[in-house]
Enzyme design. Structure first.
Site, PDB file in Angstrom:
ATOM      1  N   LYS A 165       0.840  -1.195   0.000  1.00  0.00           N
ATOM      2  CA  LYS A 165       0.000   0.000   0.000  1.00  0.00           C
ATOM      3  C   LYS A 165       0.872   1.242   0.000  1.00  0.00           C
ATOM      4  CE  LYS A 165      -4.001  -2.162   0.504  1.00  0.00           C
ATOM      5  NZ  LYS A 165      -4.890  -2.289  -0.668  1.00  0.00           N
ATOM      6  N   ASP A 194      -0.555   0.233  -4.535  1.00  0.00           N
ATOM      7  CA  ASP A 194      -1.994   0.467  -4.412  1.00  0.00           C
ATOM      8  C   ASP A 194      -2.260   1.655  -3.495  1.00  0.00           C
ATOM      9  OD1 ASP A 194      -4.714   0.351  -4.173  1.00  0.00           O
ATOM     10  OD2 ASP A 194      -4.805  -1.728  -3.463  1.00  0.00           O
ATOM     11  N   GLU A 220      -2.252   1.138  -8.755  1.00  0.00           N
ATOM     12  CA  GLU A 220      -3.669   0.791  -8.565  1.00  0.00           C
ATOM     13  C   GLU A 220      -4.437   1.891  -7.843  1.00  0.00           C
ATOM     14  OE1 GLU A 220      -4.123  -3.187  -7.077  1.00  0.00           O
ATOM     15  OE2 GLU A 220      -5.962  -2.715  -5.993  1.00  0.00           O
ATOM     16  N   GLU A 246     -11.823  -2.944  -8.324  1.00  0.00           N
ATOM     17  CA  GLU A 246     -12.506  -3.356  -7.092  1.00  0.00           C
ATOM     18  C   GLU A 246     -13.579  -2.363  -6.667  1.00  0.00           C
ATOM     19  OE1 GLU A 246      -8.651  -2.809  -4.736  1.00  0.00           O
ATOM     20  OE2 GLU A 246     -10.155  -2.424  -3.205  1.00  0.00           O
ATOM     21  N   ASP A 269     -13.733  -8.248  -9.187  1.00  0.00           N
ATOM     22  CA  ASP A 269     -14.106  -8.770  -7.874  1.00  0.00           C
ATOM     23  C   ASP A 269     -15.585  -9.132  -7.995  1.00  0.00           C
ATOM     24  OD1 ASP A 269     -15.287  -9.019  -5.337  1.00  0.00           O
ATOM     25  OD2 ASP A 269     -13.723  -7.806  -4.401  1.00  0.00           O
ATOM     26  N   HIS A 296      -9.387  -8.952  -7.573  1.00  0.00           N
ATOM     27  CA  HIS A 296      -9.313  -8.382  -6.231  1.00  0.00           C
ATOM     28  C   HIS A 296      -9.953  -9.372  -5.268  1.00  0.00           C
ATOM     29  CE1 HIS A 296     -11.198  -6.014  -2.883  1.00  0.00           C
ATOM     30  NE2 HIS A 296      -9.930  -5.681  -2.762  1.00  0.00           N
TER      31      HIS A 296
END
Ligand SMILES: [Mg+2]
Length: 360
Positions: A165, A194, A220, A246, A269, A296
């Protein structure tokens, strides 16, 4: 096959405290299981949240979707998806409605598999294939040492890619953390980043330029999903591929991203997208636009669905593993996953493991 009943159960599954830049601290996964019965057969579905909204989703299913589909033909999955979407349109077009529709839709696909004695990948016309899996941390609050320890754990599992992240309050910390992870994994491991939608469009673009130095595999959710033009600009101006999916809650949203050339890796997802039916449409959109695909969470369902894609690059092995609650957790072998061979989705919850977490 006439649908006779739809029942749900609600659980609060504790998670090791984790977090990201967009959703904040996360310590609970809400799980709603759904059992759909038709002419002596059972279809199992589920939906999930990252801690909020689950009771409202259960209420939508129990009070609106269950009465709507009971008595209808379970074989008409596409027709039922359309019916659920249209009858919830006024309060829906995404959001909680998509999470509720997904639970019913997953159960319908599972039921079809039970009826035909075929696994999900076969139902959707795909051949089984091995898909590389990457280790995905929800690790923004972790101190650097803990972050590196987690990444080492992914590498020890033989995963060919890792995701971390980004989106710390001080961007320079992101740069230092990404640099340290790249140094640890070397050039032979793919590194995904992400941001969980935390930045405005300008910052997302500027930060993307800085982070490209570390040769990320994708970038992302750099900004909010509503700002499609900002994503299109990043596709044009950055060399790192832009990944989203997602937070897209319908096939229409995926189509818009493809039409506006605002995405390069399309991530499905089947819960947040609004069901297997919706994610399959998203995968077709990706094929038509020549996009790469990934997933995801939803590790078990996505192992089937990505088989239907022309270019599935990775399956996400998510930090929220359902493994402790499954009869047969997904196996990763040589860094890859395969879809299950049992009829339907292959996803079967262990009721005794879930029971202590049942809530109202
Ligand atoms: Mg993400």
């Amino acid at each position: 096959m006439k649908i006779e009943s739809v029942e749900t159960a609600y659980y609060r599954l504790p998670l090791e405290p984790m977090g990201d830049a967009g959703h904040g601290a996360i310590d609970t996964e809400e799980l709603i299981t759904l059992t759909l019965r038709a002419e002596g057969l059972t279809g199992n579905g589920y939906t999930y949240t990252i801690g909020r909204g689950g009771r409202a989703i259960k209420t939508l299913i129990d009070h609106d979707l269950a009465p709507l589909v009971t008595g209808e033909d379970a074989d008409d999955i596409e027709g039922l998806w359309d019916l659920m979407w249209r009858r919830l349109l006024y309060v829906g077009r995404g959001g909680l409605a998509s999470f509720a529709i997904a639970a019913v839709d997953v159960a319908l696909w599972d039921l079809r598999g039970e009826k035909e004695g075929r696994p999900l990948y076969a139902l959707i016309g795909a051949e089984p294939r091995e898909i590389p899996a990457y280790g995905s941390g929800v690790d923004l609050p972790k101190p650097l040492d803990d972050l590196l320890e987690q990444v080492e754990g992914f590498m020890e599992r033989g995963l060919p890619g890792v995701k971390v992240k980004i989106g710390r309050p001080d961007f320079e910390e992101d740069v230092q953390r990404v640099a340290a992870v790249r140094e640890l994994v070397g050039d032979g491991v793919d590194l995904m980043l992400d941001a969980n939608m935390v930045w405005n469009a300008e910052d997302a673009l500027e930060h993307g330029r800085r982070l490209e130095t570390f040769d990320p595999f994708w970038y992302e959710e750099p900004t909010i999903p509503e700002d499609v033009p900002a994503h299109a600009r990043m596709v044009t101006e950055l060399t790192v591929p832009i990944a989203v999916g997602e937070s897209l809650h319908s096939p229409y949203e995926f189509q818009r991203y493809a039409d506006e050339k605002a995405v390069e890796v399309l991530q499905i997802d089947p819960i947040t997208n609004g069901g297997i039916t919706a994610s399959l449409k998203a995968l077709r959109t990706a094929d038509e636009a020549g996009l790469q695909t990934s997933s995801h969470y939803t590790d078990e369902l996505s192992a089937h669905l990505l088989c239907a894609s022309n270019s599935p690059v990775y399956l996400e092995k998510h930090a929220f593993a359902l493994d402790p609650y499954l009869q047969e957790p997904q196996k990763v072998e040589n860094g890859k996953v395969r879809p299950t061979e049992t009829p339907g989705t292959g996803l079967r919850f262990d009721e005794s493991a879930l029971e202590p977490h049942r809530a109202g």
